[in-house]
Design an enzyme around this catalytic site. Sequence first.
Site, PDB file in Angstrom:
ATOM      1  N   GLU A 156       0.850  -1.194   0.000  1.00  0.00           N
ATOM      2  CA  GLU A 156       0.000   0.000   0.000  1.00  0.00           C
ATOM      3  C   GLU A 156       0.886   1.245   0.000  1.00  0.00           C
ATOM      4  O   GLU A 156       1.837   1.324   0.764  1.00  0.00           O
ATOM      5  CB  GLU A 156      -0.876  -0.026   1.268  1.00  0.00           C
ATOM      6  N   LEU A 158      -0.618   4.528  -0.030  1.00  0.00           N
ATOM      7  CA  LEU A 158      -1.421   5.728   0.226  1.00  0.00           C
ATOM      8  C   LEU A 158      -0.738   6.663   1.217  1.00  0.00           C
ATOM      9  O   LEU A 158       0.045   6.238   2.056  1.00  0.00           O
ATOM     10  CB  LEU A 158      -2.813   5.344   0.739  1.00  0.00           C
ATOM     11  N   LYS A 227       7.891  -1.961  -1.701  1.00  0.00           N
ATOM     12  CA  LYS A 227       7.341  -1.092  -0.648  1.00  0.00           C
ATOM     13  C   LYS A 227       8.464  -0.462   0.183  1.00  0.00           C
ATOM     14  O   LYS A 227       8.481   0.740   0.444  1.00  0.00           O
ATOM     15  CB  LYS A 227       6.399  -1.912   0.241  1.00  0.00           C
ATOM     16  N   LEU A 273      10.958  17.538  -1.032  1.00  0.00           N
ATOM     17  CA  LEU A 273      12.169  18.343  -0.841  1.00  0.00           C
ATOM     18  C   LEU A 273      11.842  19.554   0.030  1.00  0.00           C
ATOM     19  O   LEU A 273      12.349  20.635  -0.185  1.00  0.00           O
ATOM     20  CB  LEU A 273      12.724  18.826  -2.184  1.00  0.00           C
ATOM     21  N   CYS A 283       4.943   4.948   9.078  1.00  0.00           N
ATOM     22  CA  CYS A 283       5.622   4.172   8.032  1.00  0.00           C
ATOM     23  C   CYS A 283       7.127   4.406   7.911  1.00  0.00           C
ATOM     24  O   CYS A 283       7.899   3.454   8.010  1.00  0.00           O
ATOM     25  CB  CYS A 283       4.948   4.437   6.693  1.00  0.00           C
TER      26      CYS A 283
HETATM   27  N1  LIG Z   1      -1.160   4.270   7.631  1.00  0.00           N
HETATM   28  C1  LIG Z   1      -0.527   4.430   6.480  1.00  0.00           C
HETATM   29  O1  LIG Z   1      -0.381   5.539   5.957  1.00  0.00           O
HETATM   30  C2  LIG Z   1       0.037   3.234   5.772  1.00  0.00           C
HETATM   31  C3  LIG Z   1       0.444   3.372   4.427  1.00  0.00           C
HETATM   32  C4  LIG Z   1       0.968   2.253   3.785  1.00  0.00           C
HETATM   33  C5  LIG Z   1       1.098   1.062   4.467  1.00  0.00           C
HETATM   34  N2  LIG Z   1       0.716   0.961   5.774  1.00  0.00           N
HETATM   35  C6  LIG Z   1       0.853  -0.336   6.443  1.00  0.00           C
HETATM   36  O2  LIG Z   1      -0.441  -0.927   6.515  1.00  0.00           O
HETATM   37  C7  LIG Z   1      -0.593  -1.666   7.743  1.00  0.00           C
HETATM   38  C8  LIG Z   1      -1.791  -1.156   8.502  1.00  0.00           C
HETATM   39  O3  LIG Z   1      -1.544   0.182   8.873  1.00  0.00           O
HETATM   40  P1  LIG Z   1      -2.703   1.100   9.476  1.00  0.00           P
HETATM   41  O4  LIG Z   1      -2.116   2.453   9.586  1.00  0.00           O
HETATM   42  O5  LIG Z   1      -3.958   0.907   8.720  1.00  0.00           O
HETATM   43  O6  LIG Z   1      -2.841   0.423  10.936  1.00  0.00           O
HETATM   44  P2  LIG Z   1      -3.967   0.691  12.042  1.00  0.00           P
HETATM   45  O7  LIG Z   1      -3.317   0.463  13.343  1.00  0.00           O
HETATM   46  O8  LIG Z   1      -4.640   2.006  11.767  1.00  0.00           O
HETATM   47  O9  LIG Z   1      -5.054  -0.443  11.764  1.00  0.00           O
HETATM   48  C9  LIG Z   1      -4.856  -1.798  12.015  1.00  0.00           C
HETATM   49  C10 LIG Z   1      -6.197  -2.409  12.417  1.00  0.00           C
HETATM   50  O10 LIG Z   1      -6.062  -3.819  12.477  1.00  0.00           O
HETATM   51  C11 LIG Z   1      -6.850  -4.285  13.564  1.00  0.00           C
HETATM   52  N3  LIG Z   1      -6.405  -5.628  13.935  1.00  0.00           N
HETATM   53  C12 LIG Z   1      -5.254  -5.996  14.561  1.00  0.00           C
HETATM   54  N4  LIG Z   1      -5.181  -7.327  14.681  1.00  0.00           N
HETATM   55  C13 LIG Z   1      -6.310  -7.829  14.119  1.00  0.00           C
HETATM   56  C14 LIG Z   1      -6.809  -9.133  13.926  1.00  0.00           C
HETATM   57  N5  LIG Z   1      -6.135 -10.208  14.302  1.00  0.00           N
HETATM   58  N6  LIG Z   1      -8.018  -9.277  13.338  1.00  0.00           N
HETATM   59  C15 LIG Z   1      -8.732  -8.195  12.921  1.00  0.00           C
HETATM   60  N7  LIG Z   1      -8.288  -6.924  13.066  1.00  0.00           N
HETATM   61  C16 LIG Z   1      -7.106  -6.742  13.660  1.00  0.00           C
HETATM   62  C17 LIG Z   1      -6.638  -3.245  14.629  1.00  0.00           C
HETATM   63  O11 LIG Z   1      -7.651  -3.293  15.616  1.00  0.00           O
HETATM   64  C18 LIG Z   1      -6.671  -1.969  13.795  1.00  0.00           C
HETATM   65  O12 LIG Z   1      -7.976  -1.444  13.686  1.00  0.00           O
HETATM   66  C19 LIG Z   1       0.728  -1.528   8.464  1.00  0.00           C
HETATM   67  O13 LIG Z   1       1.548  -2.616   8.145  1.00  0.00           O
HETATM   68  C20 LIG Z   1       1.317  -0.253   7.873  1.00  0.00           C
HETATM   69  O14 LIG Z   1       2.726  -0.248   7.925  1.00  0.00           O
HETATM   70  C21 LIG Z   1       0.183   2.012   6.417  1.00  0.00           C
END
Ligand SMILES: NC(=O)c1ccc[n+]([C@@H]2O[C@H](COP(=O)([O-])OP(=O)(O)OC[C@H]3O[C@@H](n4cnc5c(N)ncnc54)[C@H](O)[C@@H]3O)[C@@H](O)[C@H]2O)c1
Length: 463
Positions: A156, A158, A227, A273, A283
């Site tokens: 991802e 975003l 990524k 920049l 991240c």
């Molecule tokens: N936030 C960003 O901008 C972004 C961008 C790219 C990639 N990522 C990656 O995406 C992933 C998620 O990030 P996020 O910011 O959405 O995290 P987040 O903490 O906002 O959301 C994660 C969700 O997963 C739920 N969860 C945890 N364990 C679970 C389970 N066993 N079953 C069901 N739900 C469960 C949590 O309750 C939480 O609501 C991470 O690996 C992050 O590095 C995040």
Amino acid sequence: MKVCVVGTGYVGLTTSVCLAYLGHDVTCIDLDERKIDTLRAGHTPIYEPFIDQLLEQVAARLTFTTDYAVGVPGADVVFIAVQTPQLGNGSPDLQYLRAAAESVAQHLAGGLTVVVNKSTVPIGSGNWVDAILREAYERHHGHRPDGQFAVASNPEFLREGNALHDTLYPDRIVIGSDNQASLDVLSQLYRGILNQSFTPPTSLPRPAALGAVPLVSTDLASAELVKYAANAFLALKISYINEIAAIAGAVGADVAEVARGTGLDARIGSRFLQPGVGWGGSCFGKDTAALVATAAEYNLAMPIVNAAREVNQRQRTRVVDRLLDELRIIKGRKIGLLGLAFKPDTDDLRDSPAIDIATLLLERGARISLHDPVAADRFQREQPDLAAHLTHRIEDVFDDADAVVVVTDWSQYLDLDWDKFLPSMRCPLVLDGRHCLSADRLTELGYRYLTLTGPAIPPRSNA
Ligand SMILES: NC(=O)c1ccc[n+]([C@@H]2O[C@H](COP(=O)([O-])OP(=O)(O)OC[C@H]3O[C@@H](n4cnc5c(N)ncnc54)[C@H](O)[C@@H]3O)[C@@H](O)[C@H]2O)c1
């Protein structure tokens, strides 16, 4: 298609809403009952521009549940989008991913389900999840899975604050798997985005120049590494301009002009920049640490990525050093911080520079007043022990302050009535931690203007 998304955080919820907008039926699973109740009531647990409207528009195609049995059986695709926070050794904590994969395996039924790692996970996690799914499936069902699932990676990219835009109009979509059928399923799932055949939501018009979106369809390890390679590059671009900002200050150059003159080179590009207090968020810090940790497993050093991390950390202490230069004594001073979120248009506080800066100033005996237009409530919940004064009134930040620091470049701060607040300050010092304000305007009003580099600019009247 029938889609299931595990984890309704910033990534999972955005993915779900956008896939539902494309016409897919999406079940969102989260273990956090509070989040699911909020979503069922039609509200979003995160702050993200336009997500409420889109959620309402596609509500009929979205189901929210805490129960894997509702979403997984018969799903064409299951996305795992749970958090992967950083452990002390730099590598990501994969306990949530493991738990999610085990729960998914128990409920797999029907034909081929593509289980997709959307969480940012270290290289090799695809194989690891495959093994977990196999073991858990066999344990639960009493027999080996037979073509029941295939694992894929779909990293991802975003940006919080632009999450819906980035999902509907991405620069590219990357999918990786060692199973061709699952790559075909994912290409089909994203077809509307790849050929931009959907009608754009009114709040999110399609960028004029956007044609078809490139698809990078590759093997698992390559998709996983894309990524990390992308995030590390963006992180080092920010640290690079901050390193240039330091020398610009030393030689008397204007870093904004240097950044502009550098970024206009099409090979370099002007985005990322922008000098300032550096990156934060969930991240860049975590992902650069994970890349370094993975490299170490292969006896590889990553000196460039490590340097970017060091420079970024230094920017936070630099705020304190700059205030020390100006105020000489920090103890007992009142410092106001504008902005808590790690960047504008999000309420995300993970690895936010504001928290480190407030902590460093508190350790030196300062009194801290904090404001954020959106993230204040989350801050109260997540940082109950930080002995700073959180206020919803911007005037409180300025009142009797010895300095005000802009930590997050929210548009509200850019458009502030800066002249209104100046008289209430004890010392009219502004540290523009994001190079986002007009030095001319502020010094004209009577402020002493400071950035992280170069000499302070005195108020015009005293100049
Ligand atoms: N936030 C960003 O901008 C972004 C961008 C790219 C990639 N990522 C990656 O995406 C992933 C998620 O990030 P996020 O910011 O959405 O995290 P987040 O903490 O906002 O959301 C994660 C969700 O997963 C739920 N969860 C945890 N364990 C679970 C389970 N066993 N079953 C069901 N739900 C469960 C949590 O309750 C939480 O609501 C991470 O690996 C992050 O590095 C995040």
